[in-house]
Design an enzyme around this catalytic site. Sequence first.
Site, short mmCIF file in Angstrom:
data_model
loop_
_atom_site.label_atom_id
_atom_site.label_comp_id
_atom_site.label_asym_id
_atom_site.label_seq_id
_atom_site.Cartn_x
_atom_site.Cartn_y
_atom_site.Cartn_z
CE1 TYR B 101 -3.60 2.66 1.19
CE2 TYR B 101 -1.70 3.57 2.33
CZ TYR B 101 -2.99 3.72 1.86
OH TYR B 101 -3.65 4.89 2.03
CD GLU B 189 -5.88 4.74 -0.79
OE1 GLU B 189 -5.85 4.90 0.44
OE2 GLU B 189 -6.91 4.47 -1.42
#
Lengths: 289, 382
Positions: B101, B189
């Site tokens: 992530y 993101e």
Amino acid sequence: MSILVGAQTRLMVQGITGREGAFHTTRNREYGTNVVAGVTPGKGGQDVSGIPVFNSAREAVEATAANTSMVFVPPRFAADALFEAIDSGVELIICITEGIPAHEMLKVYTHLKRGEQVLVGPNCPGIISPSKATVGIMPTQVFTPGKVGLVSRSGTLTYQISKELAQLGIGQSTVVGIGGDPVVGSSFIDILGRFEEDRETELVVMVGEIGGNEEEKAAEFIANEMSTPVVAYIAGFQAPPGKQMGHAGAIITGSSGTAEAKRVALEAKGVRVGTNPTEVATLVKERLV
Amino acid sequence: MDLYEYQGKQLFAQNGIPVPSGEVANTPEEARAAAQAIGGKVVVKAQVQIGGRGKAGGIKLAETPDEAEQRAAEILGMDIKGHTVHRVWIEAASNIAKEYYASITFDRGEKKPLVMLSAVGGVDIEEVASNQPDKLARLHIDPLVGLQPHDARWLAFAAGIDPEAIKGVVSILGRLYRGFVQLDAMLMEINPLILTEEGEVIALDSKVTIDGNSLFRHPDIAALRDTTTSDPQEKMAQERGVTYVKLDGDVGILGNGAGLVMSTLDVVALAGGSPANFLDAGGGSQAEEVVTALEVLLSDDKVKVLLINIFGGITRCDEVAEGLLTAVEQLGTSLPIVVRLDGTNEEEGRRIIAEKAPENVVTEATMLSAAERAVALAKEAA
């Protein structure tokens, strides 16, 4: 006393020759604010209703000893004007401009915090110390001198609450619009701290809205650092997550920044939160007796 | 302004962040052609701005162009948590070895960009943050200095990224930060950021939000705006420059100033009603602005009553009243309209409406009484 603006204010206006700039500068002066200079690059030597215009903020400060700057420069040039204001050495900068890119404001903010100067705004209606001085675009007729300090992220809501207070015979020491952007120069805490030190201010009304966590931080500050009572109002209980509600900073991100979370944080610290502007005025009246 | 996955990935690619090759498809036929062009196994991904697409059946694997066409036919038109799928993104399927992530958010509390990196990806990062905080590395960046390579290396080691992926992850973080600044992003993101069986690090998803105040210097991104909303009122408001947010109630709301309008919605809800929208007509509120705003409100069939809440500051209530009369006349609406004018020249404004307005337009003296009346009228009409 009052805070930030008053009889000591010597105001310069960046962007004084624009339509809005000229209009509000004149109104501020009519109210009694000491407006000493204007700045518009390339228009040095001209004047706006007798107020001398300079090419740069530095020149204006040297020539007139201005200690406060109001910034009316359009958004795409406003960050530059803010850097210029900081570097000119004025103590207080009030930025009215709405629509400055958030990344630009990060840089301005970081530069500002290396020193001791104060920035209020951007995207704010300004500051008024009733019957003393006003800097900005607030409708002066809704304010009367008194003992309540008011700090708010919203313009019209501030006017509304001030009018409700006036109907109960309550006036203000100073009213500060801190602005509706995600990055503003002064937080609730900064202004609450000044009201706490001001002997004329007996109670503070804090008007918050959705987005960010400045109200939550203020709740801690009120509990730990303030003896002056605070009454709060929060707007945006009906706002859906992820949607910007007019102000660039009024947005619930994920699960953070909700009106409910702010209300709970404030009430947990013993701060009364009015459910509507009329009730806020009533709560103030009760606390002042 | 939120972007779709495919738009974010196109921006990633422009900034040198590796993404699987892919194409947008609006129809099953286009999906087939895209799969053919890409070659091999593909993934058909619903383009909606809401999480949980995979669980809702909005992401499917296809072995052949025929299958891609079938999957696209199933996904297009699907409703995912209230979002209708109008487009799918067809991309080459990846062989996933590891999921990570990475994100950069605009931390308004700290007033600095916040970079977050985790060796645990493909899941809700808030869960990782609370259940496995040691797996999530966080670093605030001084905006005047920017993300330096050593910052990215620190993050990669601190997050426990696998040794073979460190170089690729560090490179991507650098490019992600540059993109974050250059594109005026509020959020970038990548979840998941993957290490492939072949040893490459690539962005398998994208979530990008751009600061609306910066669009003047990103005309290419501003041009994407019309594709990001499908609601007819929001689209109309966008085209006409009206600050509008759709809600699902029946009391249409118009006011001036963001805070006052939010407060109006709250007061309507407290009175037992349900606001249909947020609409800030701004400081001016001249006739033309009122006409445009009312047009947007009245185009929503759910709206049973309008509540107009104005505080006259620099703007005068008599001017607003005249503007409102012009608007009502031009639009010829018979819906009940409750008007509350406060502030500069309020009495004059109310008098103008009392004397000249048609019967469906009524005034109330306070925000509370106006909200109560509007809610009562909406209930009568329901």
